[in-house]
Design a protein around this motif. Structure first.
Motif, short mmCIF file in Angstrom:
data_model
loop_
_atom_site.label_atom_id
_atom_site.label_comp_id
_atom_site.label_asym_id
_atom_site.label_seq_id
_atom_site.Cartn_x
_atom_site.Cartn_y
_atom_site.Cartn_z
N GLU A 193 0.84 -1.20 0.00
CA GLU A 193 0.00 0.00 0.00
C GLU A 193 0.87 1.25 0.00
O GLU A 193 0.61 2.20 -0.75
CB GLU A 193 -0.92 -0.02 1.22
CG GLU A 193 -1.90 1.14 1.26
CD GLU A 193 -2.81 1.05 2.47
OE1 GLU A 193 -4.00 1.37 2.32
OE2 GLU A 193 -2.31 0.70 3.57
N THR A 194 1.92 1.26 0.80
CA THR A 194 2.85 2.39 0.84
C THR A 194 3.56 2.56 -0.50
O THR A 194 3.69 3.68 -1.01
CB THR A 194 3.89 2.20 1.97
OG1 THR A 194 3.19 2.06 3.21
CG2 THR A 194 4.86 3.35 2.05
N GLU A 195 4.01 1.44 -1.08
CA GLU A 195 4.70 1.51 -2.36
C GLU A 195 3.77 2.01 -3.46
O GLU A 195 4.18 2.79 -4.32
CB GLU A 195 5.28 0.14 -2.73
CG GLU A 195 6.46 -0.24 -1.87
CD GLU A 195 6.99 -1.65 -2.14
OE1 GLU A 195 6.41 -2.36 -2.99
OE2 GLU A 195 7.97 -2.03 -1.49
N VAL A 196 2.52 1.59 -3.44
CA VAL A 196 1.55 2.04 -4.45
C VAL A 196 1.29 3.54 -4.28
O VAL A 196 1.22 4.28 -5.27
CB VAL A 196 0.24 1.23 -4.36
CG1 VAL A 196 -0.88 1.90 -5.15
CG2 VAL A 196 0.46 -0.18 -4.86
N LYS A 197 1.20 3.99 -3.03
CA LYS A 197 0.98 5.43 -2.78
C LYS A 197 2.17 6.22 -3.31
O LYS A 197 1.98 7.24 -3.98
CB LYS A 197 0.81 5.68 -1.29
CG LYS A 197 0.57 7.13 -0.94
CD LYS A 197 0.44 7.35 0.54
CE LYS A 197 0.30 8.83 0.83
NZ LYS A 197 0.51 9.15 2.22
N ASN A 198 3.40 5.74 -3.04
CA ASN A 198 4.59 6.43 -3.54
C ASN A 198 4.62 6.41 -5.06
O ASN A 198 4.98 7.41 -5.69
CB ASN A 198 5.86 5.78 -2.98
CG ASN A 198 6.02 6.01 -1.50
OD1 ASN A 198 5.43 6.91 -0.92
ND2 ASN A 198 6.81 5.17 -0.86
N LEU A 199 4.25 5.29 -5.65
CA LEU A 199 4.21 5.19 -7.11
C LEU A 199 3.18 6.15 -7.69
O LEU A 199 3.44 6.82 -8.69
CB LEU A 199 3.91 3.74 -7.52
CG LEU A 199 3.88 3.46 -9.02
CD1 LEU A 199 5.24 3.75 -9.64
CD2 LEU A 199 3.48 2.02 -9.27
N ASP A 200 2.03 6.24 -7.04
CA ASP A 200 0.99 7.15 -7.50
C ASP A 200 1.49 8.60 -7.47
O ASP A 200 1.25 9.36 -8.40
CB ASP A 200 -0.26 7.00 -6.62
CG ASP A 200 -1.42 7.82 -7.14
OD1 ASP A 200 -1.68 7.78 -8.36
OD2 ASP A 200 -2.07 8.52 -6.31
N GLU A 201 2.21 8.97 -6.42
CA GLU A 201 2.76 10.33 -6.32
C GLU A 201 3.78 10.57 -7.43
O GLU A 201 3.81 11.64 -8.03
CB GLU A 201 3.39 10.54 -4.95
CG GLU A 201 2.38 10.62 -3.81
CD GLU A 201 3.04 10.61 -2.43
OE1 GLU A 201 4.28 10.56 -2.34
OE2 GLU A 201 2.29 10.66 -1.44
#
Length: 124
Positions: free
Chosen positions: A55-63
């Motif tokens: 979830e954290t990695e996806v959030k960072n990727l989204d940013e």
């Protein structure tokens, strides 16, 4: 009625998720059922932690994707700046070396410092 036929002990063996379910359903002794339940809970916690990391990695990727989506307009601005700079360079070349060039006078002096002065440079 449930069939508690498995009298073997777990004895510290690491169970797979399928074996955990089997052990809870069929182990004869409570100590083995509790161990299977504990391993099942530990497995669930490891999976939950992996989900948190993802979830954290996806959030960072989204940013990062959002920032990259802004790049085309910035690239367009940079390209326009390059065009503008090239126009100004062309004007400067024309003024100094082309039709806009004017006479340059050399000022002589007894010192080693000599300089040249252009009468006028037209940029437009």
């Amino acid at each position: 009625m449930a069939n508690y036929f498995d009298a073997t002990h777990i004895d510290g063996k690491k169970l797979t998720p399928e074996e955990i379910g089997d052990a809870i359903r069929h182990k004869k002794f409570g100590i083995d059922v509790r161990e299977a339940m504990a391993q099942g809970l530990e497995y669930c916690m490891r999976q939950a932690q992996k989900v948190d990391v993802l979830e954290t990695e996806v959030k960072n990727l989204d940013e990062r994707v959002t920032k990259l989506e802004a790049l085309p307009s910035e690239v367009a601005d940079i390209k326009q700046d390059i065009v503008d700079i090239n126009i100004e360079i062309t004007k400067l070349k024309t003024a100094v070396f082309g039709d806009g060039a004017t006479a340059v006078h050399t000022i002589s002096s007894s010192e080693d410092n000599h300089s040249q002065i252009a009468e006028e440079v037209k940029l437009d």
